[in-house]
Design an enzyme around this catalytic site. Sequence first.
Site, short mmCIF file in Angstrom:
data_model
loop_
_atom_site.label_atom_id
_atom_site.label_comp_id
_atom_site.label_asym_id
_atom_site.label_seq_id
_atom_site.Cartn_x
_atom_site.Cartn_y
_atom_site.Cartn_z
N GLU A 10 -0.43 16.74 17.51
CA GLU A 10 -0.24 17.56 16.46
C GLU A 10 -0.09 16.95 15.13
OE1 GLU A 10 1.38 21.55 16.75
OE2 GLU A 10 1.45 21.20 18.95
N TRP A 11 -0.29 15.51 15.18
CA TRP A 11 0.09 14.46 14.04
C TRP A 11 -0.75 15.39 12.60
CZ3 TRP A 11 -1.74 8.86 14.89
CH2 TRP A 11 -1.70 7.98 13.76
N PRO A 12 -2.04 15.58 12.61
CA PRO A 12 -2.41 16.14 11.29
C PRO A 12 -2.00 17.35 10.74
CG PRO A 12 -4.31 15.87 12.92
CD PRO A 12 -3.01 15.29 13.52
N TYR A 44 1.06 18.28 10.88
CA TYR A 44 2.56 17.98 10.36
C TYR A 44 2.14 16.98 9.21
CZ TYR A 44 4.70 20.56 13.95
OH TYR A 44 4.95 21.59 15.09
N ASP A 88 -0.26 27.54 14.51
CA ASP A 88 -0.46 27.95 15.84
C ASP A 88 -1.17 29.35 16.16
OD1 ASP A 88 1.47 26.36 16.30
OD2 ASP A 88 2.91 27.64 16.94
N ASP A 131 4.46 17.18 20.02
CA ASP A 131 4.31 18.13 19.04
C ASP A 131 5.07 17.31 17.89
OD1 ASP A 131 4.53 20.33 17.58
OD2 ASP A 131 5.26 21.68 19.14
#
Length: 424
Positions: free
Chosen positions: A206-208, A210, A234, A173
């Site tokens: 979840e890189w993209p 953020y 989410d 995350d």
Amino acid sequence: MVTGKFINRGQRLGCVLALSVLALVLWGVPGAKALDNGLAMTPTMGWLHWERFMCNVDCKQEPNSCVSEQLFMQMADLMVSDGWKDAGYQYLCIDDCWMAPTRDSKGKLQADPERFPGGIHRLANYVHSKGLKLGIYADVGQKTCAGYPGSFGYYDIDAKTFADWEVDLLKFDGCFCDSVDHLADGYKNMSLALNRTGRSIVYSCEWPLYMWPFYKPNYTEIRQYCNHWRNFGDIFDSWQSIKGILDWTSYNQDTIVDVAGPGGWNDPDMLVIGNFGLSWDQQVTQMALWAIMAAPLLMSNDLRHISPQAKALLQDKDVIAINQDLLGKQGYLLRKEDKFEVWERPLSNLAWAVAIRSLLEIGGPLSHTISVASLGRAVACNPACLITQLLPVKKELGLFEWTSVLKTRINPTGTVLLQIKRPS
Ligand code: GLA
């Protein structure tokens, strides 16, 4: 109701077939290199606790639904006994809130001793003894989203810990990261650290998601480090949430669709089928569109309490086969009409999947008519094709010639999922 004109097989078939093969081969050359760990050659399938069980740590009040080893062991048992594993759901994944509030004296992450008395390694052994794989969760920043210890500054130690525990997937995350540089470097460093352990660990990022508030993510680069990546917020157990994800995906399809392929996938988040918020038609829509989007199929539901209808939908082998198609090309929104959307996805052997979804949220079933020539880059039904309806119920629709039309009736918020094949 579906109608089509029947024809004899045309002589043009050979020539058209050759041209379509060439077109699809050229079009199918992957644009970006995938993370070279040999994993997720088809979208990951499994179960992930977050949407259904969230951060419930109160095992005294709610012993049956708190995040604990008991919950995961029960789900592991059911994944095998109730046909989930045979249907392809292999990864049993822990999300946030598994950790103790602090690291141990050697700086290692540790599971909450009360809720996971046996520890993660023993849970992994149990899960492996069932022929399943275990996923775990950590965070690139100072803390996880729920406030447990983050991996910032500990990437190598944590990767090694997960490998020592024989974990098979890491959901990483992006909360509590103090800069975009730290975010990008952290995602890359954890990927490299996992690789250095020598263990095969699927890397779910979840890189993209953020990154988007700051920059347009570099998906070519993300694909080199991650096996799948969340782009959008989410998922919730609601129709509004599903619609939001589909709208975001189609709006951004020119950026995200071509980058997906074996080894690296866009992740529109968990399947919430079998819970409380979606009508039957809306559950059909989620299953159909997650197949079109080549999405990881990570269910978040309670396998101890699930309706036979939801179970049959989630275990539908034809729909799963579309999701897992080896060509590995993500589908896209082909056309948006006033009351409908038509999505399509190329499949191996020159087959196609088509999803027609009703945007209506009032009234009853509505007819939709489409010329089959407009489907599958104008080659799917040239000169003819065989069409099978897979959802909401399976029905052979027969042979359609290039000039014929396909008529369907679709319930409000529902979807008809079709498979188009070349006549043999
Ligand atoms: C973020 C993620 C969710 C879930 C929670 C856990 O919101 O996007 O999928 O992992 O954190 O805290």
